[in-house]
Motif scaffolding. Structure first.
Motif: not given
Length: 561
Positions: A200-212, A214-218, A220-231
């Protein structure tokens, strides 16, 4: 029983003519009917038999290719176990059954007497298959309980029912969903996504195999941020099973499917982009596995809240992250059965999913179809328990004000009103006080027969309300994922078309809404469909749709005319 003329009647195979319909059948069997099959390639109904007869037969013991129970055949065709998988919809106005048997089919009965008799036989067979009990009135009252019998066995509302349809009228047409603006983006890598976690703030997240990812909230939806957090934790790659945001969305908490870590939860510091902690669920020195987690309230992820909810098959907990095992409340749930509290029975109940309201009240869904409502002040005993309709609850959601609950099953979504007036005249909800005989009948959301075929009989997953976190506002939309589609209902239209006095098609005597729209088909199964927080909706409601490898921003659902 009535019908929703705008949607169900449009499915009537005889409405457009072109068929020779006998004035009366040549045989006198009471259940004789005309059988049609839906031709998906040509988008029309084809008549198969002008004098078909539905047949009910019982298999007493499991056989090689048939399990014990009651079966439906039509003039010797397709022996099918009677269950919700048939997706039966009943239109009393035209004396018609719509159901799924390899494709969508319909039976149009010649007489009202035959139609009513077929309904009675089907309902009794379904009850016996569901509960392994004979369909006597005594057994039905045992299953549905005294206070809930009228609402959940007969589909009857109490004398006073609250549907909140007097709010300012909007003109949100669900058919506009076909014309949404869709922006498409592929994931950063080829790993598969398992969960869409909206922020509900700056970002939304896709939970994936081995990573998260990050998408920026705008707006009209979400935009790719280029950030992927390795788990990775202590050198070991991690795959989340269930995740939630916490601490003003700076942290991500997740469970893992690793069987050796069933009693652990891991914390990701999203600002540092790494897994930083592992906590153990433990009570009195004994590890407790958790199957589901949820935020303390609808808006808790945006606050500095240290507690969250945990669920296993027969236990509801509130955990506190400030200490190693800092539990605030924990209690084995006492299930309300007319015969008393029996933990051997409770162990078979199998709680499956949960959701919270704006005030932190909790709704639980179970494999046996039951739905329980708990106040935020006590997790020891449900204030209200709905018996359900027998199908496992796979996901649950609540309106922010707690007046409505959505419960997802494979073939329908239950829409349940929890608002009622107490004996002293005060308005409240079933989360705060026992509803007793004030329970209203559930409403159902289902697909039209032709769309069941269109989706390949895919199951419903994760029905959700519009995401608001402000008292006084009302959710406008409901969305559910189904196969390669997202299906959208206007919430106000649902209440109006199935409310007291409204004429609607029925499923087992329960009013059913078919006034929806479907998204464009995606290239693979839709994993989740979720609304943007109200912070990112001004004149439109915006939504994000995720598949295993792609994400779509959908904008353009009108909020005001």
């Amino acid at each position: 029983m009535g019908a929703n003329a705008s949607r169900v009647d449009a499915q009537d195979p005889e409405a457009s003519g072109g068929f020779v319909v006998p004035a009366a059948p040549s045989q006198e069997h009471p259940l004789v009917a005309r059988l049609y099959v839906f031709d998906i390639d040509n988008n029309k109904w084809l008549q198969q038999n002008s004098e078909a007869i539905p047949e009910f037969s019982k298999v007493d013991e499991d056989e090689d290719d048939m399990e014990a129970g009651w079966y439906l055949a039509v003039s010797g065709q397709f022996d099918l176990l009677i269950s919700e998988d048939l997706r039966l919809t009943v239109d009393g106005l035209t004396k018609t059954w719509y159901f799924y048997a390899g494709t969508s089919r319909c039976l149009k009965f010649y007489s009202k007497e035959g139609f009513d008799l077929a309904n009675q036989r089907y309902d009794n067979c379904l009850f016996e298959n569901r509960y392994k009990l004979e369909p006597t009135e005594e057994n039905k009252k045992k299953i549905y309980e005294k206070d809930a019998y009228d609402a959940w066995a007969l589909g009857q509302d109490p004398a006073e029912i609250f549907f909140d349809v007097d709010e300012p009228e909007d003109h949100c047409d669900p058919k506009k969903f076909n014309h949404l603006r869709e922006d498409h983006a592929s994931h950063e890598d080829d790993s598969e996504a398992h969960q869409l976690e909206m922020g509900g703030l700056d970002n939304s997240f896709l939970i994936k195999d081995g990573s998260v990812e990050v998408f920026r909230n705008v707006n009209d939806g979400v935009k790719k941020s280029g950030v992927s957090v390795k788990l990775n934790f202590k050198g070991t790659p991690m795959t989340p099973q269930k995740a939630l945001l916490a601490n003003q969305e700076s942290n991500l908490l997740f469970l893992t499917p690793d069987t050796s870590k069933k009693s652990s939860i891991f914390r990701v510091d999203l600002e540092r982009e790494q897994v930083v902690s592992e906590w153990t669920f433990r009570k009195d020195g004994v590890d407790i596995p958790m199957a589901d987690i949820a935020t303390d309230s609808k808006s808790a992820q945006m606050d500095l809240t240290s507690t969250f909810m945990g669920l296993d098959s027969n236990r509801l907990c509130r955990w506190d992250t400030r200490t190693a095992q800092g539990k605030v409340q924990e209690q084995e749930v006492e299930l309300e059965y007319s015969t008393g509290k029996d933990y051997s029975v409770a162990s078979k109940t199998l709680f499956r999913c949960m959701a919270t309201t704006g005030e932190g009240h909790v709704a639980l869904g179970s494999y046996d179809g039951r739905i329980r409502l708990y106040t935020d002040r006590s997790l020891t005993k449900a204030k209200t328990a709905f018996p359900g309709l027998g199908s496992p609850i796979t996901a649950i959601d609540c309106s922010y004000d707690g007046k409505w609950v959505l419960a997802t099953t494979d073939t329908y979504v239950l829409v349940i009103s929890t608002a009622f007036r107490t004996k002293d005249g005060a308005m409240t909800t079933g989360f705060k006080a026992a509803m007793g005989k004030s329970q209203s009948a559930p409403r159902l959301l289902k697909l039209l027969p032709s769309d069941v075929t269109k989706t390949g009989n895919a199951p419903f997953t994760k029905a959700r309300f519009t995401w608001i976190t402000e008292q006084g506002k009302q959710e406008r939309w409901i969305v559910v994922s189904c196969g390669t589609y997202s299906v959208l209902w206007n919430f106000r239209q649902v209440k109006m078309s199935t409310g007291p006095g409204a004429s609607a098609a029925t499923t087992g005597g329960f009013k059913t809404c078919f006034d929806y729209s479907m998204s464009s088909s995606k290239s693979e199964t839709v994993m989740d469909s979720a609304f943007m927080h109200d912070n990112f909706n001004s004149t439109t409601s915006n939504m994000v749709v995720a598949t295993k490898h792609d994400i779509y921003s959908c904008a353009g659902m009108d909020i005001d005319d």
